[in-house]
Design a protein around this motif. Structure first.
Motif, PDB file in Angstrom:
ATOM      1  N   ALA A 565       0.829  -1.208   0.000  1.00 28.99           N
ATOM      2  CA  ALA A 565       0.000   0.000   0.000  1.00 28.99           C
ATOM      3  C   ALA A 565       0.863   1.256   0.000  1.00 28.99           C
ATOM      4  CB  ALA A 565      -0.939  -0.019   1.210  1.00 28.99           C
ATOM      5  N   CYS A 566       1.986   1.210   0.746  1.00 31.44           N
ATOM      6  CA  CYS A 566       2.887   2.369   0.759  1.00 31.44           C
ATOM      7  C   CYS A 566       3.583   2.541  -0.597  1.00 31.44           C
ATOM      8  CB  CYS A 566       3.937   2.204   1.867  1.00 31.44           C
ATOM      9  SG  CYS A 566       3.265   2.202   3.540  1.00 31.44           S
ATOM     10  N   LEU A 567       3.997   1.438  -1.193  1.00 28.07           N
ATOM     11  CA  LEU A 567       4.687   1.517  -2.482  1.00 28.07           C
ATOM     12  C   LEU A 567       3.752   1.995  -3.584  1.00 28.07           C
ATOM     13  CD1 LEU A 567       6.867  -1.741  -2.360  1.00 28.07           C
ATOM     14  CD2 LEU A 567       7.632   0.630  -2.081  1.00 28.07           C
ATOM     15  N   ILE A 568       2.470   1.674  -3.492  1.00 34.84           N
ATOM     16  CA  ILE A 568       1.506   2.182  -4.478  1.00 34.84           C
ATOM     17  C   ILE A 568       1.461   3.700  -4.421  1.00 34.84           C
ATOM     18  CG2 ILE A 568      -0.970   2.358  -4.961  1.00 34.84           C
ATOM     19  CD1 ILE A 568       0.192  -0.156  -6.081  1.00 34.84           C
ATOM     20  N   GLN A 569       1.462   4.253  -3.210  1.00 31.73           N
ATOM     21  CA  GLN A 569       1.452   5.707  -3.079  1.00 31.73           C
ATOM     22  C   GLN A 569       2.748   6.326  -3.597  1.00 31.73           C
ATOM     23  OE1 GLN A 569      -1.182   7.526  -1.973  1.00 31.73           O
ATOM     24  NE2 GLN A 569      -2.333   5.592  -1.888  1.00 31.73           N
ATOM     25  N   GLY A 590      -5.265 -18.813   3.983  1.00 30.50           N
ATOM     26  CA  GLY A 590      -5.507 -18.416   5.374  1.00 30.50           C
ATOM     27  C   GLY A 590      -6.952 -18.172   5.716  1.00 30.50           C
ATOM     28  N   GLY A 591      -7.795 -17.883   4.713  1.00 32.65           N
ATOM     29  CA  GLY A 591      -9.213 -17.684   4.964  1.00 32.65           C
ATOM     30  C   GLY A 591      -9.593 -16.310   5.469  1.00 32.65           C
ATOM     31  N   ASP A 592      -8.644 -15.356   5.524  1.00 41.36           N
ATOM     32  CA  ASP A 592      -8.963 -13.996   5.963  1.00 41.36           C
ATOM     33  C   ASP A 592      -9.465 -13.220   4.747  1.00 41.36           C
ATOM     34  OD1 ASP A 592      -9.081 -11.410   6.919  1.00 41.36           O
ATOM     35  OD2 ASP A 592      -7.285 -11.613   8.141  1.00 41.36           O
ATOM     36  N   GLU A 593     -10.784 -13.112   4.619  1.00 43.65           N
ATOM     37  CA  GLU A 593     -11.384 -12.496   3.429  1.00 43.65           C
ATOM     38  C   GLU A 593     -11.035 -11.014   3.323  1.00 43.65           C
ATOM     39  OE1 GLU A 593     -12.722 -14.125   1.177  1.00 43.65           O
ATOM     40  OE2 GLU A 593     -13.256 -16.050   2.052  1.00 43.65           O
ATOM     41  N   ALA A 594     -10.974 -10.325   4.457  1.00 46.12           N
ATOM     42  CA  ALA A 594     -10.643  -8.899   4.422  1.00 46.12           C
ATOM     43  C   ALA A 594      -9.230  -8.675   3.899  1.00 46.12           C
ATOM     44  CB  ALA A 594     -10.796  -8.291   5.821  1.00 46.12           C
ATOM     45  N   LEU A 595      -8.276  -9.504   4.354  1.00 43.24           N
ATOM     46  CA  LEU A 595      -6.901  -9.378   3.888  1.00 43.24           C
ATOM     47  C   LEU A 595      -6.792  -9.726   2.406  1.00 43.24           C
ATOM     48  CD1 LEU A 595      -3.884  -8.961   4.410  1.00 43.24           C
ATOM     49  CD2 LEU A 595      -3.761 -11.341   5.156  1.00 43.24           C
ATOM     50  N   CYS A 596      -7.471 -10.785   1.989  1.00 41.17           N
ATOM     51  CA  CYS A 596      -7.420 -11.178   0.580  1.00 41.17           C
ATOM     52  C   CYS A 596      -7.994 -10.083  -0.324  1.00 41.17           C
ATOM     53  CB  CYS A 596      -8.178 -12.487   0.369  1.00 41.17           C
ATOM     54  SG  CYS A 596      -7.397 -13.926   1.139  1.00 41.17           S
ATOM     55  N   ALA A 597      -9.087  -9.461   0.113  1.00 39.98           N
ATOM     56  CA  ALA A 597      -9.679  -8.378  -0.676  1.00 39.98           C
ATOM     57  C   ALA A 597      -8.710  -7.210  -0.801  1.00 39.98           C
ATOM     58  CB  ALA A 597     -10.984  -7.931  -0.019  1.00 39.98           C
ATOM     59  N   GLN A 598      -8.020  -6.888   0.292  1.00 35.43           N
ATOM     60  CA  GLN A 598      -7.056  -5.784   0.261  1.00 35.43           C
ATOM     61  C   GLN A 598      -5.887  -6.105  -0.681  1.00 35.43           C
ATOM     62  OE1 GLN A 598      -5.100  -5.122   3.975  1.00 35.43           O
ATOM     63  NE2 GLN A 598      -4.060  -3.266   3.301  1.00 35.43           N
ATOM     64  N   LEU A 599      -5.401  -7.341  -0.627  1.00 38.23           N
ATOM     65  CA  LEU A 599      -4.263  -7.723  -1.477  1.00 38.23           C
ATOM     66  C   LEU A 599      -4.647  -7.720  -2.955  1.00 38.23           C
ATOM     67  CD1 LEU A 599      -2.721 -10.633   0.649  1.00 38.23           C
ATOM     68  CD2 LEU A 599      -1.998  -8.236   0.527  1.00 38.23           C
ATOM     69  N   TYR A 600      -5.840  -8.223  -3.274  1.00 36.16           N
ATOM     70  CA  TYR A 600      -6.299  -8.186  -4.668  1.00 36.16           C
ATOM     71  C   TYR A 600      -6.444  -6.746  -5.157  1.00 36.16           C
ATOM     72  CZ  TYR A 600      -7.258 -13.119  -5.663  1.00 36.16           C
ATOM     73  OH  TYR A 600      -7.132 -14.458  -5.946  1.00 36.16           O
ATOM     74  N   SER A 601      -6.939  -5.868  -4.267  1.00 32.47           N
ATOM     75  CA  SER A 601      -7.082  -4.460  -4.650  1.00 32.47           C
ATOM     76  C   SER A 601      -5.723  -3.826  -4.930  1.00 32.47           C
ATOM     77  CB  SER A 601      -7.806  -3.700  -3.538  1.00 32.47           C
ATOM     78  OG  SER A 601      -7.893  -2.322  -3.832  1.00 32.47           O
ATOM     79  N   LEU A 602      -4.703  -4.155  -4.097  1.00 35.22           N
ATOM     80  CA  LEU A 602      -3.356  -3.635  -4.328  1.00 35.22           C
ATOM     81  C   LEU A 602      -2.765  -4.169  -5.618  1.00 35.22           C
ATOM     82  CD1 LEU A 602      -1.925  -3.887  -0.690  1.00 35.22           C
ATOM     83  CD2 LEU A 602      -2.473  -1.794  -1.940  1.00 35.22           C
TER      84      LEU A 602
END
Length: 689
Positions: A565-569, A590-602
């Protein structure tokens, strides 16, 4: 109070003798044996259970209970019910000598041991039912005979007097069938001597015993011990308190005995503990100490110490709790009680997790890394010793450590359903009720924050903060949700203060590394939201390095997401693409849907950035390929944001879908995505592209 025998048990022996004499037909055998088995297994606790659920207040099995069971059962003798034969056999025991003879002949009900001659083989013996010596009825007969032999003369006479008073309600029924019986036929010796009420010999034999006999004292020490065990198990399992009627029954059962059972003091301790009466619980536990030490047996000494540690911790005296726990561990090692030792270590580990600040103030600080080592050690010892209760509690502690990574699937309704379907009896314990209520509130708060529903989340947050949970996992979860709420409402100054306070608290308490890494991720999110990605990058790299050294993969994935996220900025799109290519496949497991959504967005942002650079470098074909890759990542991120019902995440992905459609020249699709965006929330800048 006798050690084991009571008039009820004599009546049971009479029923068993009738069964062995083959006077009971097959149709009556099952109800008769069911009644006998219930009385042998739980003579008092079954009545106690009925009483606790609104049953009769009396805990003893009266002679009327025997009559009610046998009255409807036919016998093998024509014209006679089993109740008639039962009463006749009761009144056949018509002297103290007859009582001795009855117990002396009990061995005739048992089968001969293997290897011994069967004895007489007359027709009468062949028609009898022989009880196996190891069966339920056989073991009861053998113990009853042995306990009668052990009785002192005074106890035997008292048992005889209680038996006379116990069977007295059946006297009128017996006399109707025996018209020749005299007034004093309850004792054949009294009748033969011609004694009458008021005569000196009659007063000596029966006067004082019947006058001093306590009403309702038809219990043995064994019955009272079984009832106390039942009450202790009920208190420990359900967390309720002993009712006033049950306390009265216990006082009546103990009577004027010079020796009070030690379990009675332990029961009083648990009851006072549940009531929050520190003084009474402390005094009763010390009485339990004293009575168990009188016998010179230190078998239960370490368990009393363990309860002392729990008592001290429950009332806030953590220094006393630590001292008692260390004494428990030392005593258990001395007595080689591995079960108590392992349970004590497990409880001390739980205490250090639940109250780290209080224990540190009391002078206790576990060695770094000892929590995981302790859990691994306890799990191995529990498996080796087949101590399943310890293993289950250890696995629960291990699960709590795993859940500290904050492993979020967005199953809010399923979680709420599980909480709602918990056994209602669990809510009788205040601590468990508060724990369940707090978990329910945290689940609702998580959902409302992700929905960006400030009207719902703010009152929920204030209510939970007003009754801040004492459990460290729940308290940390509440703290992070408060910070997330402040970040989503752009209250950055308050969020920074809360993050610094959380980081300081975790550092001072030497908290689990996963919790500290999560605090660093929150700080990175704050720096990015405030427009300082360079500061966030250094914090994110520190978190990623610590997670990598500790081999904490879920924390590592989240930290690398913060780095991305920092490198994107900072417009380092190539580096972000490489990082996400390596991290996303592992994070999906890992099954953490919130983390997976964030990583796909990045990853989508990285492809879009590279696409922009390609188009600026006059590589339109490669740029459109990268846009297609970004579109796939946006689609996958949108799917996961919808699973966890994250409103802000869905709006961001819908906005990106509209932008991608415009770049491809798909105006109709872009309008559709813009309409969906407006349905979720108001946006700006879409119509202008």
């Amino acid at each position: 109070m006798t050690r084991y025998l009571t008039p009820q048990k004599i009546s049971l022996l009479v029923l068993i003798s009738l069964y062995c004499d083959s006077t009971v037909p097959s149709s009556a055998s099952l109800p008769l044996l069911s009644f006998v088995a219930l009385q042998i297994l739980s003579p008092v606790t079954s009545k106690s259970q009925n009483h606790s659920s609104g049953g009769p207040a009396s805990l003893e099995t009266t002679i009327q209970d025997f009559q009610d069971v046998t009255a409807g059962l036919v016998s093998n003798i024509p014209g006679r019910t089993l109740s008639d034969l039962f009463i006749k056999r009761l009144w056949a025991i018509n002297s103290l000598d007859a009582l001795h003879t009855f117990f002396d002949n009990l061995h005739n009900l048992l089968a001969s041991p293997k290897g011994e001659a069967a004895g007489e083989t007359s027709l009468e013996q062949k028609d009898r039912v022989a009880l196996s010596r190891t069966s339920l009825l056989g073991a009861f007969v053998r113990r009853s005979q042995l306990e009668f032999i052990r009785l002192q003369l005074d106890d035997t006479i008292r048992l005889w007097a209680d038996f006379l008073a116990y069977k007295e309600p059946t006297e009128s029924t017996w006399r109707r069938r025996n018209q020749s019986a005299g007034a004093n036929s309850f004792d054949v010796n009294v009748q033969e001597l011609g004694l009458h009420d008021g005569s000196p010999l009659m007063n000596v034999a029966y006067g004082r015993l019947t006058e001093n006999r306590q009403s309702g004292s038809q219990f043995s020490a064994h019955d009272m011990e079984e009832l106390l065990k039942f009450q202790v198990e009920s208190l420990q399992k359900l967390g309720n308190r002993v009712s006033d009627e049950m306390k009265a029954n216990l006082r009546k059962m103990s009577g004027h005995e010079t020796s009070t059972p030690s379990l009675l003091h332990f029961l009083s301790f648990l009851d006072a503990w549940r009531a929050g009466d520190y003084t009474s619980s402390f005094d009763n536990l010390h009485r339990y100490f004293d009575y168990t030490m009188q016998t010179g047996d230190k078998t239960y000494y370490q368990y009393a110490l363990l309860h002392m540690a729990m008592l001290q911790a429950d009332f806030g005296s953590y220094s006393g709790a630590i001292a008692a726990a260390h004494e428990t561990i030392a005593t258990a090692r001395e007595n080689q009680d591995m079960s108590c030792l392992n349970f004590s270590l497990s409880w001390l580990n739980h205490l250090s997790n639940a109250y780290p600040t209080q224990l540190k103030a009391a002078g206790y600080s576990p060695a770094p890394g000892s929590k995981k080592d302790a859990v691994a050690f306890l799990k191995a010892r529990a498996k080796d010793g087949k101590m399943w209760s310890l293993l289950s509690s250890t696995l629960l502690n291990e699960a709590k450590l795993s859940l500290s990574s904050n492993v979020q699937a967005g199953h809010y309704k399923a979680a709420q359903t599980l909480l709602d379907n918990i056994d209602p009896t669990t809510h009788r314990t205040l601590k468990l009720h508060q724990y369940i209520t707090t978990c329910s509130g945290l689940a609702a708060l998580t959902h409302s924050i992700r929905q960006s529903n400030n009207d719902t989340s703010l009152p929920l947050l204030r209510r939970l903060l007003a009754s801040r949970p004492s459990d460290p996992e729940l308290a940390h979860h509440l703290h992070t949700l408060e910070i997330e709420h402040l970040l989503r409402t752009h209250s950055f100054e308050s969020a920074l203060t809360k993050i610094e306070d959380l980081a300081t608290e975790l550092r001072d308490n030497d908290a689990d590394l996963a919790l500290r890494l999560h605090a660093l991720r929150l700080k990175v999110d704050l720096f990015i939201a405030c427009g300082h990605p360079a500061k966030g990058f250094s914090v994110a790299m520190r978190a990623a390095s610590a997670a990598h050294r500790a081999r904490m993969l879920p924390a590592l994935w989240g930290a690398l997401g913060a780095v991305g996220a920092c490198l994107i900025q900072l417009e380092e799109f190539g580096a972000v693409g490489e990082i996400m290519e390596a991290v996303v496949p592992q994070a999906l497991e890992g099954g953490d849907e919130a983390l997976c959504a964030q990583l796909y967005s990045l990853q989508a942002d990285a492809w879009m950035g590279l696409a922009g650079q390609a188009m600026a470098g006059e590589e339109p074909r490669r740029g459109m390929v990268l846009v297609g890759r970004a579109d796939v990542c946006v689609e996958r991120a949108l799917e996961r944001y919808e699973r966890i019902d994250d409103t802000d995440g869905r709006r961001d992905m819908l906005l990106k879908k509209a932008v991608i459609a415009r770049l491809r020249g798909e105006e109709a699709a872009a309008e559709d995505w813009a309409a969906r965006y407006l349905e979720v929330g108001r946006g700006d800048g879409i119509a202008a592209g």
